[in-house]
Design a protein around this motif. Structure first.
Motif, PDB file in Angstrom:
ATOM      1  N   ARG A 103       1.467   6.634  -6.738  1.00  0.00           N
ATOM      2  CA  ARG A 103       0.376   7.539  -7.078  1.00  0.00           C
ATOM      3  C   ARG A 103       0.808   8.994  -6.923  1.00  0.00           C
ATOM      4  N   VAL A 119      -1.611  14.519   0.995  1.00  0.00           N
ATOM      5  CA  VAL A 119      -1.687  13.152   1.504  1.00  0.00           C
ATOM      6  C   VAL A 119      -0.574  12.886   2.502  1.00  0.00           C
ATOM      7  N   GLN A 127      -6.909  15.137   3.201  1.00  0.00           N
ATOM      8  CA  GLN A 127      -7.585  14.482   2.096  1.00  0.00           C
ATOM      9  C   GLN A 127      -8.396  15.504   1.298  1.00  0.00           C
ATOM     10  N   ALA A 175       0.833  -1.208   0.000  1.00  0.00           N
ATOM     11  CA  ALA A 175       0.000   0.000   0.000  1.00  0.00           C
ATOM     12  C   ALA A 175       0.867   1.257   0.000  1.00  0.00           C
ATOM     13  N   ASP A 189     -12.383   8.664  -7.746  1.00  0.00           N
ATOM     14  CA  ASP A 189     -11.112   8.169  -8.296  1.00  0.00           C
ATOM     15  C   ASP A 189     -11.171   8.051  -9.822  1.00  0.00           C
ATOM     16  N   GLU A 243       0.970   4.047  -2.895  1.00  0.00           N
ATOM     17  CA  GLU A 243       0.722   5.459  -2.602  1.00  0.00           C
ATOM     18  C   GLU A 243       1.882   6.323  -3.084  1.00  0.00           C
ATOM     19  N   ARG A 244       3.106   5.823  -2.908  1.00  0.00           N
ATOM     20  CA  ARG A 244       4.261   6.576  -3.416  1.00  0.00           C
ATOM     21  C   ARG A 244       4.192   6.705  -4.939  1.00  0.00           C
TER      22      ARG A 244
END
Length: 291
Positions: free
Chosen positions: A103, A161, A166, A96, A202, A100-101
């Protein structure tokens, strides 16, 4: 206690064996061993005609040995389960974090490549007319300022983030601003919306990034004069198509198209890039799930 006659003569070796196979044996072997133990212990009590209380006393001893063995096995299995669960959670957290990195890296690339590319084109255009057409030069520099401010907003979103914030990501409603900024570079850009369905956040963000990357490539690499952006419903999905009339080279060196493909795949969509079926230029065609 045996030496002082405080224990009766019992099969203590078999009690240890019962504990051992109860802890270590497989279910099939445990069933076989239990049947053999019951038969053997029963025979050892029946043949010498032991009194009825002896049956209960000996039976309780073997039941206790079996319970201790199964309890130890259950504890060991529980420890193994918790260790495996911890390992899986660690791997999931690492995956995860890596996703996330990736993204955030894609967001940073899209924002910087698009905004800086437009600013460079606008700066070059403004510099070329600053002495001959002050109004056009002023408009170009105003566009640079607007593009820079928009880039800062999007960078704050991408980096928010990391601060456990958010903010709402850009979506379909922000595509019009992308088109307007691209027009300020002198590119003829049209936007067509045909029954655009409501989409999750998204998916909307993915559609925005696809249009952003395609317009960046058209401005920086394709040498295009006209770009058509189409957002349309196609069954239960959203079709995002960007077609230019440039050289047909797509993106320049970098990770634009690969990042675009990763974004589309992440939301369960499909992406096709390359020359259009008719005519020249380059086409980006994404089909994204609307629900």
């Amino acid at each position: 206690m045996s030496v002082t006659d405080h224990l009766f003569d019992q099969p203590y070796g078999q009690l240890v064996a019962t504990y051992t196979w109860a802890e270590l044996a497989t279910p099939g072997w445990r069933l076989f061993a239990a049947a053999g133990t019951v038969a053997g212990v029963g025979l050892s009590l029946i043949v010498p005609q032991e009194s009825p209380p002896s049956f209960g006393y000996v039976g309780m001893m073997f039941v206790a040995a079996y319970a201790l063995g199964t309890g130890m096995r259950a504890r060991r299995d529980r420890i193994a389960y918790l260790e495996e669960r911890t390992r899986r959670l660690t791997e999931e957290q690492a995956a995860a974090a890596g996703a996330e990195r990736a993204r955030i890296a894609r967001d940073m690339h899209d924002v910087l490549a698009h905004s800086v590319g437009l600013m460079v084109v606008q700066a070059e255009g403004g510099a070329s007319v600053v002495r001959t057409d002050a109004n056009r030069a002023e408009a170009a520099f105003d566009a640079i300022a607007d593009t820079g401010r928009e880039a800062l907003v999007q960078l704050r979103h991408a980096l928010g983030v990391l601060r456990d914030q958010q903010p709402e990501p850009p979506g379909l409603d922000a595509v019009a601003s992308l088109v307007e900024r691209a027009r300020r570079t002198g590119l003829d850009v049209t936007l067509t919306r045909d029954g655009v369905p409501p989409v999750p956040a998204d998916v909307g963000a993915t559609a925005f990034r696809v249009v952003q990357e395609a317009l960046t490539n058209a401005v920086k690499h394709a040498g295009a004069r006209h770009v058509a952006v189409v957002l349309a419903a196609e069954g239960p999905a959203l079709r995002v198509r960007i077609r230019d009339d440039g050289r047909g080279g797509g993106a320049g060196p970098g990770h634009g198209l690969s990042g675009m493909a990763e974004r589309v795949a992440a939301v369960g969509g499909t992406l096709r890039t390359g020359p259009p079926s008719q005519g020249q230029g380059f086409e980006v065609d994404a089909l994204l799930p609307a629900g």
